[in-house]
Design a protein around this motif. Structure first.
Motif, short mmCIF file in Angstrom:
data_model
loop_
_atom_site.label_atom_id
_atom_site.label_comp_id
_atom_site.label_asym_id
_atom_site.label_seq_id
_atom_site.Cartn_x
_atom_site.Cartn_y
_atom_site.Cartn_z
N GLY A 1 115.92 -50.81 10.11
CA GLY A 1 114.49 -51.05 9.93
C GLY A 1 113.89 -50.16 8.84
O GLY A 1 112.96 -49.39 9.10
N VAL A 2 114.41 -50.26 7.62
CA VAL A 2 113.84 -49.47 6.52
C VAL A 2 112.70 -50.31 5.91
O VAL A 2 112.93 -51.32 5.26
CB VAL A 2 114.91 -49.11 5.47
CG1 VAL A 2 114.28 -48.38 4.28
CG2 VAL A 2 116.00 -48.24 6.10
N THR A 3 111.46 -49.88 6.16
CA THR A 3 110.31 -50.72 5.77
C THR A 3 110.10 -50.72 4.26
O THR A 3 109.50 -51.63 3.72
CB THR A 3 109.02 -50.27 6.48
OG1 THR A 3 108.74 -48.91 6.10
CG2 THR A 3 109.15 -50.37 7.99
N PHE A 4 110.60 -49.69 3.60
CA PHE A 4 110.68 -49.72 2.13
C PHE A 4 111.77 -48.75 1.70
O PHE A 4 111.77 -47.59 2.12
CB PHE A 4 109.34 -49.35 1.48
CG PHE A 4 109.37 -49.52 -0.02
CD1 PHE A 4 109.50 -50.78 -0.59
CD2 PHE A 4 109.31 -48.42 -0.86
CE1 PHE A 4 109.56 -50.95 -1.97
CE2 PHE A 4 109.36 -48.57 -2.24
CZ PHE A 4 109.49 -49.85 -2.79
N ASP A 5 112.68 -49.25 0.86
CA ASP A 5 113.77 -48.41 0.38
C ASP A 5 113.61 -48.15 -1.11
O ASP A 5 114.04 -48.94 -1.95
CB ASP A 5 115.13 -49.09 0.68
CG ASP A 5 116.32 -48.23 0.25
OD1 ASP A 5 116.09 -47.04 -0.08
OD2 ASP A 5 117.45 -48.74 0.26
N SER A 6 112.97 -47.02 -1.41
CA SER A 6 112.82 -46.62 -2.82
C SER A 6 114.11 -45.99 -3.33
O SER A 6 114.28 -45.78 -4.52
CB SER A 6 111.68 -45.62 -2.95
OG SER A 6 112.06 -44.39 -2.36
N GLY A 7 115.00 -45.65 -2.39
CA GLY A 7 116.21 -44.90 -2.73
C GLY A 7 116.04 -43.43 -2.37
O GLY A 7 117.00 -42.69 -2.29
N HIS B 1 116.00 -52.83 -9.07
CA HIS B 1 116.74 -52.75 -7.81
C HIS B 1 115.80 -52.53 -6.61
O HIS B 1 116.17 -52.75 -5.47
CB HIS B 1 117.76 -51.62 -7.85
CG HIS B 1 118.96 -51.94 -8.69
ND1 HIS B 1 120.24 -51.64 -8.31
CD2 HIS B 1 119.07 -52.57 -9.89
CE1 HIS B 1 121.09 -52.06 -9.24
NE2 HIS B 1 120.40 -52.62 -10.21
N MET B 2 114.60 -52.05 -6.91
CA MET B 2 113.65 -51.74 -5.83
C MET B 2 112.83 -52.97 -5.44
O MET B 2 112.17 -52.99 -4.40
CB MET B 2 112.70 -50.63 -6.31
CG MET B 2 112.28 -49.66 -5.24
SD MET B 2 111.04 -48.50 -5.83
CE MET B 2 111.98 -47.42 -6.89
N ALA B 3 112.92 -54.00 -6.29
CA ALA B 3 112.02 -55.15 -6.20
C ALA B 3 111.89 -55.75 -4.79
O ALA B 3 110.79 -56.00 -4.33
CB ALA B 3 112.46 -56.23 -7.18
N ASP B 4 112.99 -55.97 -4.11
CA ASP B 4 112.91 -56.66 -2.81
C ASP B 4 113.01 -55.71 -1.63
O ASP B 4 113.20 -56.14 -0.50
CB ASP B 4 114.04 -57.70 -2.72
CG ASP B 4 113.66 -58.99 -3.45
OD1 ASP B 4 112.46 -59.21 -3.67
OD2 ASP B 4 114.58 -59.76 -3.78
N MET B 5 112.89 -54.41 -1.89
CA MET B 5 113.25 -53.44 -0.86
C MET B 5 112.23 -53.29 0.28
O MET B 5 112.41 -52.50 1.19
CB MET B 5 113.61 -52.09 -1.48
CG MET B 5 114.98 -52.11 -2.12
SD MET B 5 116.26 -52.56 -0.92
CE MET B 5 117.00 -53.98 -1.65
N HIS B 6 111.13 -54.10 0.22
CA HIS B 6 110.27 -54.17 1.40
C HIS B 6 110.95 -55.00 2.49
O HIS B 6 110.52 -54.99 3.64
CB HIS B 6 108.92 -54.80 1.04
CG HIS B 6 109.02 -56.20 0.51
ND1 HIS B 6 109.57 -56.48 -0.73
CD2 HIS B 6 108.69 -57.38 1.06
CE1 HIS B 6 109.55 -57.79 -0.93
NE2 HIS B 6 109.02 -58.35 0.15
N MET B 7 112.03 -55.72 2.12
CA MET B 7 112.76 -56.52 3.12
C MET B 7 113.96 -55.78 3.69
O MET B 7 114.80 -56.38 4.35
CB MET B 7 113.20 -57.85 2.49
CG MET B 7 112.05 -58.79 2.25
SD MET B 7 112.60 -60.36 1.59
CE MET B 7 112.31 -60.12 -0.14
N ASP B 8 114.00 -54.46 3.46
CA ASP B 8 115.15 -53.69 3.92
C ASP B 8 115.09 -53.43 5.44
O ASP B 8 115.93 -52.72 5.99
CB ASP B 8 115.23 -52.36 3.13
CG ASP B 8 116.65 -51.83 3.02
OD1 ASP B 8 117.60 -52.62 3.18
OD2 ASP B 8 116.81 -50.62 2.77
#
Ligand code: BES
Ligand code: ZN
Ligand code: ZN
Length: 519
Positions: free
Chosen positions: A276-282, A291-298
């Motif tokens: 359940g990573v709600t945003f993965d900036s890295g 690479h960060m573009a879709d990371m709200h779906m992480d």
């Protein structure tokens, strides 16, 4: 969208239909024919209800040139129904029908049609019962009608185009069909809710939002109990891995715990553990922008667990399920966890941080160890875990990792095929586990020699260290995080992967259980 079952379809009932699904079987000589050998009864009868002029129109269309299987066509009629959606196939199987229903509904929505109809009995010659068709129709109609962008775009003056009624014509038992329509509706509603949560913008969905989603599901269902560990409780429990990854964000981490008891009291649960990573900036190992573009779906794995449990409860399936969703936001800041950190996870194993962007496996470590304290029969992790899985598999299959239990692997693959949430096995054994042994700590969250090869297996092997002693399978759903809009006939964005898979797992549980090893 409402579903209406019509057991006496007549000329009159066709009058209110804006669009009718008209399957056409191409015979072996590639000459189009309406109805296969012996013509499905209903189709023949329905066609008899068309006016002479409309019959001619359809026949002319079919005769106009060589038609190919897979083609579909929207054709305007003079009388009733107003339009037909002609679908040409040599054989209609369930996969093709699911896609055709989606295409049919999307066409109707685009054109602004409000009332559409499908004859559910037409496919009995293909060994698909009317009842199965009813679930397939209601499920895929709702699945394809969903469009997240409607929640945010301004409503056009004439309102959003909506298909309001789907008429299912059948000569069979209306009650049985209605029950199956309901099953399809429950499935699609759960998948669509999962898609909504995953699609939600990251500034509006933080770890607490994941907790809120689980609470909402539990409020609708008495058989689900939800417990949330906040940052204070996480500290008391020693869940330092979740805390470490969450440390860089101003929005504190959570562990969401869901318990569904539909099975016998005391029966060991299936544990579903979702990232359940709600945003993965890295984190400090910041991702480049593209690479960060879709990371709200992480957090898609976590969302799948929440809504699979919701569907399992609504379907009252006789199993016990434990859902665990470690929820964090992975952000860079002065408080962030760092490369070189050593973290003691729940249960005592230590983790060396080689890269702050390999955060999913770190938070899952605490959750898997916690799951083990509840003595589950099987632990399944589901996570958008690695870009490497996408490179290996493309975007049609999730990666499946099972160590040394071919029977369980096969059973899960089969469940994937039956549910439509496809799985493809990737390797996991002791050698991969060695690759992630730490230099200074027990394990490392990157390959010990920093090799990038086989990255999906390294991640799985990391999780496997924590799952020791339990039956364990891991699903890397990064490849299925988003839809393939054209190929799947679904709106852009989150695919809602995992909900159907886990419902099918719960349905097949007595069989799957037989493949497990008892320690
Ligand atoms: N959330 C990503 C993986 C991902 C990538 C999911 C693309 C969906 C689409 C994950 O946390 C991540 O960043 N993994 C790294 C691991 C690496 C640093 C060892 C990756 O895959 O590059
Ligand atoms: Zn990451
Ligand atoms: Zn991630």
């Amino acid at each position: 969208m409402k579903f209406h079952i019509d057991t006496k379809p007549t000329k009159q009932s066709l009058k209110r239909v804006d669009l009718l699904f008209l399957p056409v079987w191409l015979d072996v000589k590639e000459k189009p024919a309406i109805g296969k050998a012996g013509k499905p009864a209903m189709l023949g009868e329905m066609f008899a209800n068309f006016s002479v002029a409309d019959k001619r129109l359809i026949k002319n269309y079919l005769a106009s040139r060589t038609r190919k299987p897979g083609e579909s066509k929207l054709l305007r009629l003079n009388d009733a129904p107003a339009f037909v959606f002609i679908a040409l196939e040599t054989d209609f199987d369930e996969k093709k029908l699911a896609l055709l229903v989606r295409r049919f509904i999307r066409t109707a929505k685009q054109e602004g049609f409000k009332v559409v109809a499908i004859y559910a009995d037409d496919f009995e010659s293909q060994q698909i019962s009317a009842e199965r068709m009813c679930a397939l129709i209601s499920g895929n109609s709702l699945f394809a009608h969903y469009d997240f962008s409607e929640q945010f775009k301004q409503v056009p003056p004439e309102g959003w185009k909506r298909v309001e009624t789907v008429i299912l014509a059948t000569y069979h038992d209306a009650k049985k069909c209605a029950d199956m329509v309901k099953v399809g509706e429950i499935m699609a509603a759960s998948i669509n809710e999962c898609r909504t949560l995953a699609n939600y913008p990251p500034s509006d969905l933080k770890p607490e939002g994941m907790a809120e989603a689980a609470r909402t599901v539990a409020n609708e269902n008495k058989s689900i109990k939800v417990t949330i560990f906040d940052e204070k409780r996480l500290k008391q429990e020693g869940m330092n891995a979740i805390l470490a990854v969450g440390a860089g964000s101003v929005s504190p981490p959570r562990l969401v715990i869901m318990e569904y008891s539909g099975g016998k009291k005391g029966e060991h649960p299936i544990a579903l553990v979702g990232k359940g990573v709600t945003f993965d900036s890295g984190g400090l190992n910041l991702k480049p922008g593209d690479h960060m573009a879709d990371m709200h779906m992480d957090m898609s794995g976590g969302a799948a667990v929440i809504y699979a449990i919701s569907a399992i409860a609504k379907l009252k399936l006789p199993v016990n399920v434990l859902g665990l969703i470690p929820a964090v936001e992975n952000m860079p800041s002065g408080l962030s966890y760092r490369q070189g950190d050593i973290i003691k996870a729940y249960g005592g194993k230590t983790i060396e941080i080689g890269n702050t962007d390999a955060e999913g496996r770190v938070i899952l470590a605490d959750a898997i160890e916690y799951a083990k304290t509840k003595k589950p029969e099987l632990i399944v992790t589901i996570a958008t875990l690695t870009g490497a899985a996408v490179v290996a598999l493309g975007t049609r299959f999730s990666g499946l990792f099972v160590k040394g239990n071919k029977k369980l692997q096969d059973a899960l693959e089969e469940i994937g095929n039956n549910s439509g949430d496809l799985l493809w096995p990737l390797p996991l054994n002791e050698d991969f586990e060695k690759d992630v042994e730490g230099n200074l700590a027990d394990v490392t969250n990157t390959h010990k020699n920093n090799s990038r090869y086989g990255g999906a297996s390294s991640a799985a092997a990391f999780l496997s260290h924590f799952a020791k002693g339990a039956n364990f399978a891991h699903i890397d759903m990064a490849p299925r995080m988003t839809t393939n809009p054209e190929e799947e006939q679904l709106a852009k964005g989150a695919a809602g992967y995992g909900v159907r898979l886990f419902v099918e797992l719960a349905m097949q549980w007595s069989e799957v259980k037989k493949t497990l090893k008892n320690e």
